[in-house]
Write a protein that holds these residues in place. Structure first.
Motif, mmCIF file in Angstrom:
data_model
loop_
_atom_site.group_PDB
_atom_site.id
_atom_site.type_symbol
_atom_site.label_atom_id
_atom_site.label_comp_id
_atom_site.label_asym_id
_atom_site.label_seq_id
_atom_site.Cartn_x
_atom_site.Cartn_y
_atom_site.Cartn_z
ATOM 1 N N LYS A 76 0.848 -1.191 0.000
ATOM 2 C CA LYS A 76 0.000 0.000 0.000
ATOM 3 C C LYS A 76 0.883 1.240 0.000
ATOM 4 O O LYS A 76 1.980 1.239 0.546
ATOM 5 N N TYR A 77 0.373 2.316 -0.623
ATOM 6 C CA TYR A 77 1.101 3.583 -0.671
ATOM 7 C C TYR A 77 0.442 4.565 0.290
ATOM 8 O O TYR A 77 -0.651 4.338 0.780
ATOM 9 N N ASP A 78 1.116 5.689 0.546
ATOM 10 C CA ASP A 78 0.591 6.714 1.475
ATOM 11 C C ASP A 78 0.185 6.074 2.808
ATOM 12 O O ASP A 78 -0.929 6.265 3.307
ATOM 13 N N ILE A 79 1.114 5.327 3.366
ATOM 14 C CA ILE A 79 0.855 4.518 4.555
ATOM 15 C C ILE A 79 0.312 5.345 5.713
ATOM 16 O O ILE A 79 -0.608 4.924 6.418
ATOM 17 N N HIS A 80 0.863 6.535 5.917
ATOM 18 C CA HIS A 80 0.450 7.370 7.042
ATOM 19 C C HIS A 80 -0.589 8.427 6.650
ATOM 20 O O HIS A 80 -0.847 9.361 7.403
ATOM 21 N N GLU A 81 -1.148 8.279 5.448
ATOM 22 C CA GLU A 81 -2.266 9.105 4.974
ATOM 23 C C GLU A 81 -1.923 10.589 4.863
ATOM 24 O O GLU A 81 -2.794 11.447 5.008
ATOM 25 N N TYR A 82 -0.661 10.900 4.596
ATOM 26 C CA TYR A 82 -0.271 12.302 4.454
ATOM 27 C C TYR A 82 -1.014 12.974 3.297
ATOM 28 O O TYR A 82 -1.618 14.038 3.457
ATOM 29 N N LEU A 89 -5.614 14.653 -4.674
ATOM 30 C CA LEU A 89 -6.517 13.790 -5.418
ATOM 31 C C LEU A 89 -5.907 12.414 -5.611
ATOM 32 O O LEU A 89 -4.693 12.275 -5.834
ATOM 33 N N LEU A 90 -6.743 11.403 -5.546
ATOM 34 C CA LEU A 90 -6.272 10.028 -5.729
ATOM 35 C C LEU A 90 -5.613 9.855 -7.089
ATOM 36 O O LEU A 90 -4.592 9.168 -7.220
ATOM 37 N N LYS A 91 -6.177 10.472 -8.114
ATOM 38 C CA LYS A 91 -5.633 10.318 -9.464
ATOM 39 C C LYS A 91 -4.206 10.850 -9.565
ATOM 40 O O LYS A 91 -3.398 10.331 -10.350
ATOM 41 N N ASP A 92 -3.864 11.864 -8.756
ATOM 42 C CA ASP A 92 -2.500 12.399 -8.778
ATOM 43 C C ASP A 92 -1.513 11.385 -8.204
ATOM 44 O O ASP A 92 -0.413 11.201 -8.736
ATOM 45 N N THR A 93 -1.918 10.733 -7.106
ATOM 46 C CA THR A 93 -1.060 9.708 -6.506
ATOM 47 C C THR A 93 -0.891 8.529 -7.447
ATOM 48 O O THR A 93 0.222 8.010 -7.626
ATOM 49 N N PHE A 133 2.972 -3.193 -8.464
ATOM 50 C CA PHE A 133 2.440 -1.831 -8.534
ATOM 51 C C PHE A 133 0.922 -1.837 -8.642
ATOM 52 O O PHE A 133 0.243 -0.997 -8.048
ATOM 53 N N ASP A 134 0.376 -2.775 -9.426
ATOM 54 C CA ASP A 134 -1.082 -2.875 -9.535
ATOM 55 C C ASP A 134 -1.702 -3.181 -8.175
ATOM 56 O O ASP A 134 -2.737 -2.618 -7.806
ATOM 57 N N GLU A 135 -1.060 -4.094 -7.432
ATOM 58 C CA GLU A 135 -1.548 -4.437 -6.095
ATOM 59 C C GLU A 135 -1.471 -3.220 -5.177
ATOM 60 O O GLU A 135 -2.389 -2.944 -4.391
ATOM 61 N N THR A 136 -0.378 -2.476 -5.270
ATOM 62 C CA THR A 136 -0.202 -1.280 -4.455
ATOM 63 C C THR A 136 -1.268 -0.235 -4.782
ATOM 64 O O THR A 136 -1.881 0.345 -3.882
ATOM 65 N N ILE A 137 -1.483 0.001 -6.065
ATOM 66 C CA ILE A 137 -2.481 0.987 -6.491
ATOM 67 C C ILE A 137 -3.878 0.547 -6.089
ATOM 68 O O ILE A 137 -4.692 1.347 -5.620
ATOM 69 N N ARG A 138 -4.174 -0.743 -6.257
ATOM 70 C CA ARG A 138 -5.495 -1.270 -5.895
ATOM 71 C C ARG A 138 -5.760 -1.106 -4.387
ATOM 72 O O ARG A 138 -6.825 -0.639 -3.981
ATOM 73 N N ASN A 139 -4.792 -1.491 -3.572
ATOM 74 C CA ASN A 139 -4.965 -1.378 -2.118
ATOM 75 C C ASN A 139 -5.035 0.077 -1.673
ATOM 76 O O ASN A 139 -5.801 0.431 -0.772
ATOM 77 N N THR A 140 -4.227 0.918 -2.311
ATOM 78 C CA THR A 140 -4.239 2.343 -1.977
ATOM 79 C C THR A 140 -5.579 2.966 -2.339
ATOM 80 O O THR A 140 -6.139 3.768 -1.575
ATOM 81 N N THR A 141 -6.111 2.595 -3.504
ATOM 82 C CA THR A 141 -7.406 3.118 -3.939
ATOM 83 C C THR A 141 -8.522 2.678 -2.999
ATOM 84 O O THR A 141 -9.381 3.484 -2.617
ATOM 85 N N THR A 142 -8.507 1.413 -2.620
ATOM 86 C CA THR A 142 -9.524 0.897 -1.702
ATOM 87 C C THR A 142 -9.473 1.634 -0.375
ATOM 88 O O THR A 142 -10.514 2.052 0.174
ATOM 89 N N HIS A 143 -8.273 1.816 0.164
ATOM 90 C CA HIS A 143 -8.116 2.508 1.451
ATOM 91 C C HIS A 143 -8.530 3.970 1.326
ATOM 92 O O HIS A 143 -9.206 4.512 2.215
ATOM 93 N N PHE A 144 -8.137 4.617 0.225
ATOM 94 C CA PHE A 144 -8.500 6.027 0.006
ATOM 95 C C PHE A 144 -10.020 6.183 -0.037
ATOM 96 O O PHE A 144 -10.582 7.087 0.602
ATOM 97 N N ASN A 145 -10.689 5.317 -0.789
ATOM 98 C CA ASN A 145 -12.148 5.407 -0.903
ATOM 99 C C ASN A 145 -12.836 5.179 0.437
ATOM 100 O O ASN A 145 -13.838 5.818 0.754
ATOM 101 N N LEU A 146 -12.290 4.255 1.234
ATOM 102 C CA LEU A 146 -12.847 3.985 2.556
ATOM 103 C C LEU A 146 -12.710 5.204 3.457
ATOM 104 O O LEU A 146 -13.679 5.609 4.124
ATOM 105 N N LYS A 147 -11.517 5.801 3.488
ATOM 106 C CA LYS A 147 -11.290 6.982 4.321
ATOM 107 C C LYS A 147 -12.116 8.163 3.837
ATOM 108 O O LYS A 147 -12.622 8.957 4.634
ATOM 109 N N HIS A 148 -12.254 8.279 2.505
ATOM 110 C CA HIS A 148 -13.061 9.361 1.940
ATOM 111 C C HIS A 148 -14.524 9.210 2.351
ATOM 112 O O HIS A 148 -15.183 10.194 2.710
ATOM 113 N N GLN A 149 -15.028 7.977 2.322
ATOM 114 C CA GLN A 149 -16.410 7.729 2.723
ATOM 115 C C GLN A 149 -16.607 8.064 4.199
ATOM 116 O O GLN A 149 -17.630 8.647 4.577
#
Length: 277
Positions: A76-82, A89-93, A133-149
């Motif tokens: 996962k990327y952005d581990i500490h949610e900085y 924006l998620l698309k920038d990351t 990288f696909d796994e990293t992006i997928r997990n990061t996207t899932t976590h981002f969407n969860l935190k955004h919700q």
């Protein structure tokens, strides 16, 4: 093949700091990332530097693992949610990760040529890196969407709370001014969160002020009578105020019963009837 994977793994581990510095500058150049100031841009680059170094470290380990073992690493990327907290924006990351992957693969290809590593071995490394990288992006996207919700829900709860404030007037008497439009979410919030607080505050009489309600239809009317019934079960008398002529006419046209409900033009009249004023 094993020797090739070992070479690339060792290379990434030993060179990750200088490699990230070099590739990250190229990434920023390629995707034309901008910032509000040089300082914020430098901070962002520093954060990406640390995260990408960590990612390369984990990639160097993952290259020597099976696909199943790679999945278990839960990259996962952005581990500490900085970046999430900064509103990036998620698309920038994702764009940075995608471009960095491309630059990394080009660099590894050049290293492979220098070491006379067979093209088929390098292709297998490419496949592993794409998967990682696909796994990293997928997990990061899932976590981002969860935190955004979670963030959206928190804001919605704040709005709901602001839309249904309990205002104490005197001992045992409070007013609940209701403003705007009503929907099922707002009604459920009042029933589940607001009314229990009314009971906890030892309020005997609650004035429901409708002067700020824009639309009075069957749903709104039924909701208010539902609120009245719940208050009654709690031993709290409900008084309705702010019934404008158009609301009253709508209530009559809809055949909404008002038996057993005390209604007044405004809060002042209600208080006068309670001998408060």
């Amino acid at each position: 093949m094993k020797e090739s994977l070992q070479f690339y793994s060792t290379y990434l581990q030993k060179e990750k700091i200088s490699l990230v510095q070099k590739l990250l500058k190229q990434v920023y150049k390629e995707i034309h990332i901008s910032a509000t100031s040089k300082d914020s841009l430098q901070v962002d680059m520093t954060k990406h530097q640390g995260l990408l170094e960590n990612l390369l470290h984990r990639i160097s380990l993952a290259l020597l693992k099976t696909p199943k073992e790679q999945e278990a690493m839960h990259l996962k990327y952005d581990i500490h949610e900085y970046f999430f907290q900064e509103g990036t924006l998620l698309k920038d990351t994702v764009e940075i990760l995608s471009e960095f992957r491309l630059q990394l693969m080009m660099n590894l290809k050049a290293q492979g040529i220098k070491q006379n590593i067979p093209n088929e071995d390098t292709l297998i490394v490419y496949e592993k890196i794409v998967f990682i990288f696909d796994e990293t992006i997928r997990n990061t996207t899932t976590h981002f969407n969860l935190k955004h919700q979670e963030k959206v829900e928190a804001v919605e709860n704040e709005i709901l709370e602001l839309g249904a404030p309990i205002v104490p007037l005197t001992k045992g008497i409070a007013v609940l001014p209701l403003i705007g439009r009503f929907n099922q979410v707002r009604v459920d919030y009042i029933l589940s969160y607001v009314l229990p607080k009314v009971a906890e505050a030892h309020i005997d009489t609650l004035i429901l002020d409708l002067s700020g309600v824009h639309v009075f239809d069957t749903f709104v009317a039924q909701s208010f009578f539902q609120i009245r019934d719940v208050l009654s079960l709690l031993g709290i008398e409900a008084i309705m105020t702010g019934i404008r002529p158009d609301l009253a006419q709508t209530a009559v046209q809809l055949g909404i019963p008002s038996t057993g409900l005390r209604m007044y033009n405004n809060v002042q009249h209600a208080l006068e009837s309670l001998n408060v004023l």
